[in-house]
Design a protein around this motif. Sequence first.
Motif, PDB file in Angstrom:
ATOM      1  N   ARG A 283       0.761  -1.229  -0.112  1.00  0.00           N
ATOM      2  CA  ARG A 283       0.048  -0.088   0.000  1.00  0.00           C
ATOM      3  C   ARG A 283       0.777   1.391   0.112  1.00  0.00           C
ATOM      4  O   ARG A 283       1.746   1.488   0.888  1.00  0.00           O
ATOM      5  CB  ARG A 283      -1.080   0.071   1.258  1.00  0.00           C
ATOM      6  CG  ARG A 283      -2.077   1.163   1.007  1.00  0.00           C
ATOM      7  CD  ARG A 283      -2.977   0.628   1.957  1.00  0.00           C
ATOM      8  NE  ARG A 283      -3.075   1.878   3.115  1.00  0.00           N
ATOM      9  CZ  ARG A 283      -3.807   1.917   3.817  1.00  0.00           C
ATOM     10  NH1 ARG A 283      -4.562   0.907   4.271  1.00  0.00           N
ATOM     11  NH2 ARG A 283      -3.666   2.838   4.973  1.00  0.00           N
ATOM     12  N   PHE A 284       0.808   2.117  -1.246  1.00  0.00           N
ATOM     13  CA  PHE A 284       1.328   3.327  -1.329  1.00  0.00           C
ATOM     14  C   PHE A 284       0.250   4.293  -1.893  1.00  0.00           C
ATOM     15  O   PHE A 284       0.221   4.075  -3.131  1.00  0.00           O
ATOM     16  CB  PHE A 284       2.566   3.076  -2.161  1.00  0.00           C
ATOM     17  CG  PHE A 284       3.843   2.610  -1.555  1.00  0.00           C
ATOM     18  CD1 PHE A 284       4.478   3.143  -0.327  1.00  0.00           C
ATOM     19  CD2 PHE A 284       4.247   1.456  -2.018  1.00  0.00           C
ATOM     20  CE1 PHE A 284       5.522   2.733   0.085  1.00  0.00           C
ATOM     21  CE2 PHE A 284       5.305   0.916  -1.454  1.00  0.00           C
ATOM     22  CZ  PHE A 284       6.176   1.457  -0.435  1.00  0.00           C
ATOM     23  N   SER A 285      -0.365   4.922  -1.350  1.00  0.00           N
ATOM     24  CA  SER A 285      -1.579   5.638  -2.071  1.00  0.00           C
ATOM     25  C   SER A 285      -2.557   4.585  -2.780  1.00  0.00           C
ATOM     26  O   SER A 285      -2.531   4.859  -4.034  1.00  0.00           O
ATOM     27  CB  SER A 285      -1.096   6.738  -2.938  1.00  0.00           C
ATOM     28  OG  SER A 285      -0.307   7.624  -1.885  1.00  0.00           O
ATOM     29  N   GLY A 286      -2.748   3.745  -2.139  1.00  0.00           N
ATOM     30  CA  GLY A 286      -3.452   2.572  -3.253  1.00  0.00           C
ATOM     31  C   GLY A 286      -2.716   1.483  -3.119  1.00  0.00           C
ATOM     32  O   GLY A 286      -1.416   1.555  -2.633  1.00  0.00           O
ATOM     33  N   TYR A 287      -2.952   0.267  -3.432  1.00  0.00           N
ATOM     34  CA  TYR A 287      -2.222  -0.831  -3.497  1.00  0.00           C
ATOM     35  C   TYR A 287      -1.572  -0.996  -4.797  1.00  0.00           C
ATOM     36  O   TYR A 287      -2.087  -0.925  -5.980  1.00  0.00           O
ATOM     37  CB  TYR A 287      -2.852  -1.955  -3.256  1.00  0.00           C
ATOM     38  CG  TYR A 287      -3.220  -2.515  -1.710  1.00  0.00           C
ATOM     39  CD1 TYR A 287      -2.552  -2.973  -0.828  1.00  0.00           C
ATOM     40  CD2 TYR A 287      -4.620  -1.906  -1.044  1.00  0.00           C
ATOM     41  CE1 TYR A 287      -2.705  -2.942   0.496  1.00  0.00           C
ATOM     42  CE2 TYR A 287      -4.753  -2.086   0.088  1.00  0.00           C
ATOM     43  CZ  TYR A 287      -3.765  -2.649   0.966  1.00  0.00           C
ATOM     44  OH  TYR A 287      -4.016  -2.784   2.260  1.00  0.00           O
ATOM     45  N   ARG A 288      -0.213  -1.128  -4.597  1.00  0.00           N
ATOM     46  CA  ARG A 288       0.630  -0.999  -5.936  1.00  0.00           C
ATOM     47  C   ARG A 288       1.449  -2.444  -5.936  1.00  0.00           C
ATOM     48  O   ARG A 288       1.800  -2.920  -4.907  1.00  0.00           O
ATOM     49  CB  ARG A 288       1.715   0.125  -5.914  1.00  0.00           C
ATOM     50  CG  ARG A 288       1.010   1.517  -5.691  1.00  0.00           C
ATOM     51  CD  ARG A 288       1.527   2.553  -6.345  1.00  0.00           C
ATOM     52  NE  ARG A 288       0.893   3.844  -6.089  1.00  0.00           N
ATOM     53  CZ  ARG A 288       0.102   4.453  -6.949  1.00  0.00           C
ATOM     54  NH1 ARG A 288      -0.036   3.985  -8.042  1.00  0.00           N
ATOM     55  NH2 ARG A 288      -0.195   5.562  -6.437  1.00  0.00           N
ATOM     56  N   PRO A 289       1.475  -2.869  -7.339  1.00  0.00           N
ATOM     57  CA  PRO A 289       2.399  -4.112  -7.339  1.00  0.00           C
ATOM     58  C   PRO A 289       3.656  -4.037  -6.607  1.00  0.00           C
ATOM     59  O   PRO A 289       4.403  -3.014  -6.536  1.00  0.00           O
ATOM     60  CB  PRO A 289       2.893  -4.087  -8.805  1.00  0.00           C
ATOM     61  CG  PRO A 289       1.708  -3.597  -9.372  1.00  0.00           C
ATOM     62  CD  PRO A 289       1.463  -2.257  -8.728  1.00  0.00           C
ATOM     63  N   PHE A 290       4.027  -5.334  -6.076  1.00  0.00           N
ATOM     64  CA  PHE A 290       5.284  -5.545  -5.212  1.00  0.00           C
ATOM     65  C   PHE A 290       5.928  -6.657  -5.318  1.00  0.00           C
ATOM     66  O   PHE A 290       5.434  -7.535  -5.078  1.00  0.00           O
ATOM     67  CB  PHE A 290       4.921  -5.195  -3.592  1.00  0.00           C
ATOM     68  CG  PHE A 290       6.116  -5.271  -2.695  1.00  0.00           C
ATOM     69  CD1 PHE A 290       6.868  -4.308  -2.548  1.00  0.00           C
ATOM     70  CD2 PHE A 290       6.106  -6.450  -1.781  1.00  0.00           C
ATOM     71  CE1 PHE A 290       8.169  -4.449  -1.677  1.00  0.00           C
ATOM     72  CE2 PHE A 290       7.134  -6.645  -0.853  1.00  0.00           C
ATOM     73  CZ  PHE A 290       8.204  -5.690  -0.891  1.00  0.00           C
ATOM     74  N   LEU A 291       6.911  -6.715  -5.972  1.00  0.00           N
ATOM     75  CA  LEU A 291       7.829  -7.959  -6.202  1.00  0.00           C
ATOM     76  C   LEU A 291       7.430  -8.957  -6.995  1.00  0.00           C
ATOM     77  O   LEU A 291       7.813  -9.431  -7.926  1.00  0.00           O
ATOM     78  CB  LEU A 291       8.261  -8.607  -4.919  1.00  0.00           C
ATOM     79  CG  LEU A 291       9.235  -7.955  -3.961  1.00  0.00           C
ATOM     80  CD1 LEU A 291       9.518  -8.667  -2.930  1.00  0.00           C
ATOM     81  CD2 LEU A 291      10.698  -7.876  -4.622  1.00  0.00           C
ATOM     82  N   TYR A 292       6.068  -9.421  -6.643  1.00  0.00           N
ATOM     83  CA  TYR A 292       5.497 -10.602  -7.553  1.00  0.00           C
ATOM     84  C   TYR A 292       4.076 -10.691  -8.102  1.00  0.00           C
ATOM     85  O   TYR A 292       3.318  -9.854  -7.492  1.00  0.00           O
ATOM     86  CB  TYR A 292       5.401 -11.860  -6.461  1.00  0.00           C
ATOM     87  CG  TYR A 292       6.874 -12.387  -5.826  1.00  0.00           C
ATOM     88  CD1 TYR A 292       7.876 -12.688  -6.674  1.00  0.00           C
ATOM     89  CD2 TYR A 292       6.956 -12.081  -4.429  1.00  0.00           C
ATOM     90  CE1 TYR A 292       9.117 -12.846  -6.077  1.00  0.00           C
ATOM     91  CE2 TYR A 292       8.408 -12.246  -4.007  1.00  0.00           C
ATOM     92  CZ  TYR A 292       9.257 -12.717  -4.662  1.00  0.00           C
ATOM     93  OH  TYR A 292      10.393 -13.036  -4.015  1.00  0.00           O
ATOM     94  N   ASP A 293       4.346 -10.763  -9.276  1.00  0.00           N
ATOM     95  CA  ASP A 293       2.842 -11.118 -10.135  1.00  0.00           C
ATOM     96  C   ASP A 293       3.277 -12.381 -10.951  1.00  0.00           C
ATOM     97  O   ASP A 293       4.063 -12.156 -12.035  1.00  0.00           O
ATOM     98  CB  ASP A 293       2.414  -9.793 -10.879  1.00  0.00           C
ATOM     99  CG  ASP A 293       1.336 -10.311 -11.476  1.00  0.00           C
ATOM    100  OD1 ASP A 293       0.726  -9.221 -12.335  1.00  0.00           O
ATOM    101  OD2 ASP A 293       0.263 -11.143 -11.363  1.00  0.00           O
TER     102      ASP A 293
END
Length: 185
Positions: A86-96
């Motif tokens: 979460r950074f001003s909404g949820y943003r991709p982090f490391l894995y998809d």
Amino acid sequence: MHGLKLYLVTHHWSRGNRVFGSNLSKIPSRTEFTNIVCTSLDKKFCNFEYCHLKSVNRSYKYFSVKMRLLKIPVTKVKINLGLYQRFSGYRPFLYDVTIDACRFLKNETYNPVANYFYELIRDHSNMNHTCPFDHDLIVEKVTTEFMNHRPKNVLPFAKGDYLMEVNWIGYDINRALTKLYFTLS
């Protein structure tokens, strides 16, 4: 790196050269589940009998999920797993990552990222065999205590709010969505 703090603890002389000693001390890291949401995207294929977060007391929480499969046996399954911070909404982090679940369950070394997340539920689930799946899918009582070990000791994450989103894809159609929200502090 999250979970580690370096303390300078001693200065001493050795043969005329100054040597600095250090001691790595772990900072307690804590996982707290904040929500779980399960959505059936194809009610003719599957639905959720339950999907809940249970707080037994201030320090003991767990989540449980039971997905009823309505068209069995299921022989072709893919999982899309995304991790968001979460950074001003949820943003991709490391894995998809999207994996063939049947292939993965035959050989867990097929995808190390998937294995990292699968280990979170393997011992709490009946999804510990390869395809076909001819029964409901159950994940029971995954505790925060168990989760504390993974982001602290195996692959350290920064403190913050996270979302683990899992899309359950049967026969190349997205059938269900599970969202687990948690905080690392």
